[in-house]
Enzyme design. Structure first.
Site, short mmCIF file in Angstrom:
data_model
loop_
_atom_site.label_atom_id
_atom_site.label_comp_id
_atom_site.label_asym_id
_atom_site.label_seq_id
_atom_site.Cartn_x
_atom_site.Cartn_y
_atom_site.Cartn_z
N LYS A 41 -13.07 -5.05 -31.19
CA LYS A 41 -13.00 -6.47 -31.57
C LYS A 41 -11.62 -6.79 -32.13
CE LYS A 41 -14.91 -5.30 -36.13
NZ LYS A 41 -16.14 -5.29 -36.97
N ARG A 139 -25.66 -9.97 -44.49
CA ARG A 139 -24.56 -10.66 -43.82
C ARG A 139 -25.09 -11.31 -42.56
NH1 ARG A 139 -19.15 -7.18 -42.36
NH2 ARG A 139 -20.28 -6.85 -40.42
N TYR A 270 13.87 -15.41 -52.02
CA TYR A 270 13.36 -16.57 -52.75
C TYR A 270 12.99 -16.22 -54.18
CZ TYR A 270 12.84 -18.80 -48.18
OH TYR A 270 13.06 -19.32 -46.94
N MET A 318 8.90 -15.55 -44.46
CA MET A 318 8.08 -15.76 -43.26
C MET A 318 8.50 -14.86 -42.10
SD MET A 318 7.26 -19.26 -41.14
CE MET A 318 6.88 -20.17 -42.62
#
Ligand SMILES: *Cc1c(COP(=O)(O)O)cnc(C)c1O
Length: 379
Positions: A41, A139, A270, A318
């Protein structure tokens, strides 16, 4: 030429298909006589579904497992004919395409059972189903209060030739061996209830990687192995791949995009969360959180350049992050390895997970679409 030695591209996830085959072969030998379903998956946990599925089948898996029907149909489109089970369904799914393509379906409610039987009638062929019993994970799966009604209805639909119950299954919480054994006992109650109703599946399956490795009695007929196929440990307790006889299949790497020498006190990235504690050299790595490098690993993750480890300096951005390479001789274009097989001296996906407060599963599955996957075959 061995592609291992080709100069690495700007960003790349290299997937060693030999490692996939070897991991599946090792796991199959470990769990025998139970068989193995390789769980592919989420694009094979970020490794590339079709090539990994083929390698896993070559390694000895008898089944493939996915979450969504669309993932199963993509395997069929890639020409993969092995049995495949899909277990998480859109509330409005009609199941016709899955049944036409002989995709086995997990059943988590009587409503799904009816919808699948209807689709089978339209398709003119029986649906191959695996009834999923909720044994405590809370679940998905048929609620315990509905097991008797579900198996009775399944028996009736099977007698009409509309469905075939190929499997009964459940999923473990991996809370502790004691909790897992409680779930096993509940599951075996469900199997007995099915048998009383006349439903006798080909396979009973409960364990994923963790249960298959730690609680052998949960192996039953078939184990659904995901993370182990990729050579990562399922436990998050410091157990390494090598401890389990596994080899991480993914190496994430790139090339140093820039190098600069800076003075003591220079702020980096940053927010200046890191300032150079001494004159030093910085190298720029062209992968960022858009590529799945966790921002939470800012200041903590480590990479290898030229055989030496270097730590992230400041925030992961990013598209890029900076590492402090000290006095190491690092040049633009050098290969930088973020993670791979720790037996080669590089960090593991679990090291990045530890740096970011998560699990190795999340590190490999979130590698972004901007990172090309290169699948290596044996030279
Ligand atoms: C993802 C998944 C697995 C595989 O789990 P691993 O821990 O990766 O081995 C098995 N079964 C189900 C139902 C799953 O959702």
């Amino acid at each position: 030429m061995n592609p291992r030695h080709v100069r690495s591209p700007f960003r790349e996830a290299v997937i060693d298909l030999d490692a996939i085959r070897a991991n599946v072969a090792h796991l199959a030998a470990t769990v025998a006589p139970a068989s193995v379903m390789a769980v592919v998956k989420a694009d094979a946990y970020g490794h590339g579904a079709a090539p990994v599925a083929r390698a896993a089948l070559e390694g000895g898996a008898d089944w493939l497992g996915v979450a969504d029907i669309d993932e199963a149909l993509a395997l069929r489109d890639a020409g993969i004919e092995a049995p495949v089970l899909a277990w998480l369904h859109d509330p409005d799914a009609r199941y016709d395409g899955a049944i036409a393509q002989r995709v086995d379906l997990g059943v988590s409610s009587i409503a799904q059972l009816e919808a699948m039987a209807d689709a089978a009638a339209r398709a003119g062929r029986p649906a191959n189903l695996h009834l999923k019993l909720d044994t405590g994970l809370s679940r998905n799966g048929i609620l315990r209060t509905e097991w008797d009604a579900a198996v009775a209805r399944a028996a009736a639909l099977e007698a009409e030739g509309r469905i075939r119950v190929r499997g009964l299954f459940s999923h473990l919480a991996n809370t502790s061996p004691v909790d897992d054994r409680d779930q096993l006992a509940a599951f075996l109650d469900g199997v007995a209830a099915a048998e009383r109703a006349g439903v006798v599946p080909d396979v009973r399956h409960l364990a994923a990687s963790a249960g298959a490795l730690r609680v052998p009695e949960t192996r039953l007929d078939l184990v659904r192995i995901g993370i182990g196929v990729y050579g990562l440990p399922p436990f998050g307790d410091g157990t390494t791949a090598a401890d389990l006889g596994l080899r991480p299949a993914m190496t994430l790497r790139g090339r140093v995009a820039a190098v600069r020498h800076v003075e003591s006190g220079t702020g980096v990235s940053y927010g200046y969360t890191w300032r150079a504690p001494r004159p030093t050299t910085l190298a720029l790595v062209p992968l960022g959180y858009a590529d799945g490098i966790p921002r939470h690993a800012s200041g903590r993750g480590e990479v290898v350049i030229g055989g030496r480890r270097h730590r992230v300096a400041g925030r992961v951005a990013m598209d890029q992050f900076v590492v402090d390479v000290g006095d190491a001789d690092v040049a633009v274009g050098d290969e930088v390895v973020l993670f791979g097989d720790p037996a080669d001296g590089v960090p593991s996906a679990d090291d990045w997970a530890d740096a970011a407060g998560t699990i190795g599963y999340e590190i490999v599955t979130r590698i972004g679409p901007r990172v090309p996957r290169t699948h290596l075959e044996a030279p």
